[in-house]
Design an enzyme around this catalytic site. Structure first.
Site, PDB file in Angstrom:
ATOM      1  N   LYS A 197       0.836  -1.199   0.000  1.00 52.65           N
ATOM      2  CA  LYS A 197       0.000   0.000   0.000  1.00 52.65           C
ATOM      3  C   LYS A 197       0.873   1.251   0.000  1.00 52.65           C
ATOM      4  O   LYS A 197       2.092   1.177   0.185  1.00 52.65           O
ATOM      5  CB  LYS A 197      -0.929  -0.015   1.219  1.00 52.65           C
ATOM      6  CG  LYS A 197      -0.213   0.029   2.561  1.00 52.65           C
ATOM      7  CD  LYS A 197      -1.193  -0.056   3.709  1.00 52.65           C
ATOM      8  CE  LYS A 197      -0.471   0.002   5.061  1.00 52.65           C
ATOM      9  NZ  LYS A 197      -1.398  -0.065   6.198  1.00 52.65           N
ATOM     10  N   TYR A 247      18.054  29.120  10.067  1.00 56.41           N
ATOM     11  CA  TYR A 247      16.948  29.905  10.609  1.00 56.41           C
ATOM     12  C   TYR A 247      16.886  29.790  12.123  1.00 56.41           C
ATOM     13  O   TYR A 247      17.024  28.707  12.692  1.00 56.41           O
ATOM     14  CB  TYR A 247      15.619  29.427  10.019  1.00 56.41           C
ATOM     15  CG  TYR A 247      15.405  29.824   8.576  1.00 56.41           C
ATOM     16  CD1 TYR A 247      15.320  31.160   8.206  1.00 56.41           C
ATOM     17  CD2 TYR A 247      15.281  28.856   7.583  1.00 56.41           C
ATOM     18  CE1 TYR A 247      15.118  31.521   6.889  1.00 56.41           C
ATOM     19  CE2 TYR A 247      15.074  29.205   6.258  1.00 56.41           C
ATOM     20  CZ  TYR A 247      15.000  30.547   5.920  1.00 56.41           C
ATOM     21  OH  TYR A 247      14.804  30.899   4.603  1.00 56.41           O
TER      22      TYR A 247
END
Length: 370
Positions: free
Chosen positions: A54, A265
């Site tokens: 899946k 950052y």
């Protein structure tokens, strides 16, 4: 950034110029998928081993993985949805069993029948919908409380299916990653009791983790998902499975950075010493989880190179101090034989399922899958 000394300006390399080396890439080893399938065959010699493909084979390509497994002898496959199952049927042709975990709906029941798929019936409504359409399997809920026939519906399901030839009766363990959890044995007892109402059907309780608990959980068929792709997904003592996915990305820049300078950052990491760093072309746009910032690593020159500061959309910064191999264009491994799936998942604070379906499922590919 400041130089490491007034006489030595920061060494900033040119960006890698070859277009094919400027993106993160995923390489899939379908041979490793087969080796892992064989590991579970040896683990449970008395049971069949089904392949769960899946979510596009957990991000690695359901068609290619299914074909490799079928060539090795796999005959039972599981998907979550009808569309996934139909794609696997197209890849494999007629012959192998393909079971649809989510079961049928009024919208797709005819497609399931036409594709010669086997729906897994999860409710009385699905049993009624599928009646007389063809082969089916049954999911009994033994404590996950997610999908499946509940204890209050079990007698009605047995009556409705009394004349049916079920391809499989299954359940799913909620706490199989913890071998010591008492819920495992509780669910096994409930499953054994409930399955006695369907004495002619083959039984399946264990997925990857359940298979690793022990032979009492193996029954007739294992449903192996993440184990095929390289992870045991246990809380501890995972087996050494073959890495089916390797994710690499190129270094874009290398530089020397002085003590006291910060990275990325938020300036969440500050150098306590002179360091050499590499900026690598991979980030959360490629599915690399931001939780790996300051915790994860890339592998270069045979060693783990820590991620410094936050992960950006397209970039990460690594500490490559003392690494002679750090140069523009050099490929850094972030998942693979040297960066095991279970290890990366633990550092990210998540499950290997998410690492695969997010990271391997999203990373931009510079070349075709293997």
């Amino acid at each position: 950034m400041k130089a490491s000394s007034p006489a030595s300006p920061p060494q900033r390399s040119a960006n890698a110029e070859t277009a094919g080396t400027r993106e993160a890439r995923l390489r899939v080893d379908t041979g490793a998928v087969v080796r892992n399938w064989n590991f579970f065959r040896k683990l449970a010699p008395g049971a069949g081993v089904g392949a769960v493909v899946k979510a596009d084979g957990y991000g690695l390509g359901a068609a290619a993985c299914s074909r490799a497994l079928a060539e090795a002898g796999a005959r039972t496959f599981f998907t979550a949805t009808t569309n996934e199952a139909l794609a696997v049927r197209r890849a494999l042709g007629e012959g192998p069993q393909i079971l649809v975990l989510n079961g049928p709906s009024a919208h797709d029941a005819a497609h399931i029948a036409a594709g010669k798929l086997i729906p897994i019936l999860n409710s009385l409504e699905q049993i009624k919908l599928w009646s007389a359409r063809g082969a089916a399997a049954l999911h009994i809920d033994t404590g996950m409380n997610r999908l499946g026939i509940g204890p209050e519906e079990l007698s009605s399901a047995a009556v409705a299916l009394k004349d049916a030839s079920l391809a499989l009766v299954m359940s799913h363990l909620a706490c199989a990653s913890d071998r010591a959890s008492p819920k495992n044995a509780q669910q096994m007892r409930r499953f054994t009791d409930a399955a006695s109402l369907f004495p002619r059907a083959p039984l399946s309780l264990a997925a990857t983790q359940g298979a690793l608990i022990g032979p009492d959980y193996h029954f007739d068929l294992l449903r192996i998902g993440v184990g095929l792709y390289g992870a045991g997904a246990m809380d501890e003592n995972n087996p050494q499975l073959a890495a089916a996915a390797t994710i690499e990305a190129p270094i874009l820049q290398v530089r020397d950075v002085a003590a006291g300078e910060s990275f990325g950052y938020g300036a969440t990491f500050t150098a306590s010493r002179t360091m050499r760093t590499a900026t690598v072309a991979i980030g959360y746009a490629d599915g690399m989880l931001r939780s790996l910032g300051g915790r994860g690593y890339g592998v270069l020159g045979g060693a783990k190179r820590p991620i410094l500061g936050r992960i950006s959309m397209d970039l990460v910064i690594l500490d490559v101090t003392g690494c002679a191999e750090a140069a523009p264009g050099a490929m850094v491994e972030f998942l693979g034989p040297n960066a095991p799936l279970d290890d990366i998942a633990q550092l990210a604070g998540t499950a290997p399922y998410e690492i695969l379906t997010t990271f391997a499922g999203m990373v931009r590919r510079a070349g075709a899958r293997a």
